[in-house]
Motif scaffolding. Structure first.
Motif, PDB file in Angstrom:
ATOM      1  N   THR A 120      42.571  24.164   7.837  1.00  0.00           N
ATOM      2  CA  THR A 120      43.332  22.965   8.205  1.00  0.00           C
ATOM      3  C   THR A 120      41.961  21.902   7.968  1.00  0.00           C
ATOM      4  O   THR A 120      42.292  20.979   7.407  1.00  0.00           O
ATOM      5  CB  THR A 120      43.187  23.045  10.019  1.00  0.00           C
ATOM      6  N   ARG A 155      42.331  18.673   5.698  1.00  0.00           N
ATOM      7  CA  ARG A 155      42.567  17.684   6.081  1.00  0.00           C
ATOM      8  C   ARG A 155      41.656  17.142   5.480  1.00  0.00           C
ATOM      9  O   ARG A 155      41.399  15.744   5.962  1.00  0.00           O
ATOM     10  CB  ARG A 155      42.151  17.332   7.809  1.00  0.00           C
ATOM     11  N   LEU A 181      50.428  21.536   7.820  1.00  0.00           N
ATOM     12  CA  LEU A 181      49.169  20.279   6.875  1.00  0.00           C
ATOM     13  C   LEU A 181      49.842  21.260   5.114  1.00  0.00           C
ATOM     14  O   LEU A 181      50.522  20.224   4.039  1.00  0.00           O
ATOM     15  CB  LEU A 181      48.348  21.524   6.963  1.00  0.00           C
TER      16      LEU A 181
END
Length: 275
Positions: A149, A153, A199
């Motif tokens: 993540t 991100r 994501l």
């Protein structure tokens, strides 16, 4: 960067540090292995119930890291000693596990800022101290979730990515649902911002053209209910992201599994980090 202990290892130095974190608001610990000729930095995020010592002492990564010129940064997994009622670590993610995000719900919001600590404070601090700007990231279980993540991100912050038995779709598993509800509340759009499969599906391009490596043991008792590597595999296929997902027969969720394949991960990162 207070030095708690220092040890010669494979021609380099293994140190354990503590610093007063402004993001967390508490002292935080981390381990740093510096090889004889450091060329790049590799961040390892550990899983639930682990500390900065777990991978450092159990994985046996320093020998190959020294050979390749990879410095290893191994942070603690969670805030400690915040005095929050019920603060503890448990296998059901009741409370306390950092989960590599910034909590927005009380009583966690003040100190549970693991993403900001790592990305805004610890990583820049260590990069300044070592002079190593090029970095990769990997992790295990909850830390595998964190590696995937954070890499997605924060585009451009990491040049390479891998994981061992990561929590690939936390919105779909009891661990993730409990952590997200506790730290972020009931808004599932906030959850999606910290779900690796979600994501990846949102990527406009291919974030890691050199490929992502994941190892998953098939004798892992958490595989079916908690980890869902097939969800991340499908998300990568949907956007054209190269993924090597190795399903390893007989291996479980523990550090014998990690120690068996850590050299492959180090070489995977070196292939993308080093000229």
């Amino acid at each position: 960067m207070k030095i708690l202990s220092e040890h010669a290892a494979f021609g380099g130095t293994q140190r354990f540090h503590q610093h007063d974190s402004t993001e967390i608001g508490l002292p935080m610990r981390f381990a740093l292995f510096t090889p004889p000729e450091p060329k790049a930095l590799l961040v390892y995020l550990a899983g639930l119930t682990c500390t900065e010592e777990t991978f450092t002492m159990k994985a046996g990564a320093q020998a190959v890291a020294a050979e390749l010129g990879l410095a290893l940064l191994m942070p603690d997994t969670s805030p400690r000693g915040a005095g929050v009622p019920g603060e503890s670590e448990s296998w059901d993610f009741g409370v306390g596990a950092g989960f590599y995000l910034d909590a927005t719900r009380e009583p966690w919001a003040k100190h549970w800022r693991m993403e900001s600590w790592l990305m805004k404070e610890l990583l820049p601090l260590v990069q300044r101290e070592t002079g190593l700007e090029r970095a990769g990231i990997f992790g295990h279980s909850m830390g595998g979730h964190g590696a995937l993540t954070l890499a997605l991100r924060h585009p451009g912050r990491f040049a390479s990515l891998s994981a061992f038995a990561p929590i690939c779709a936390p919105m779909q598993c009891p661990w993730g649902q409990k952590a997200f509800t506790g730290y972020l509340g009931e808004d599932r759009s906030a959850w999606a911002a910290h779900d690796a499969s979600e994501l990846m599906r949102q990527q406009a391009g291919v974030p890691y053209p050199g490929g992502i490596l994941i190892d998953q043991g098939l004798n892992d008792k958490f595989l079916a209910e908690q980890l869902h590597p097939e969800a991340f595999e499908a998300a990568c296929a949907a956007v054209g992201q190269p993924l090597t997902l190795r399903r390893q027969a007989d291996y479980d969720h523990g550090y014998y599994f990690i120690a068996s394949f850590v050299d492959d991960h180090l070489r995977h990162h070196a292939g993308q980090l080093l000229p």
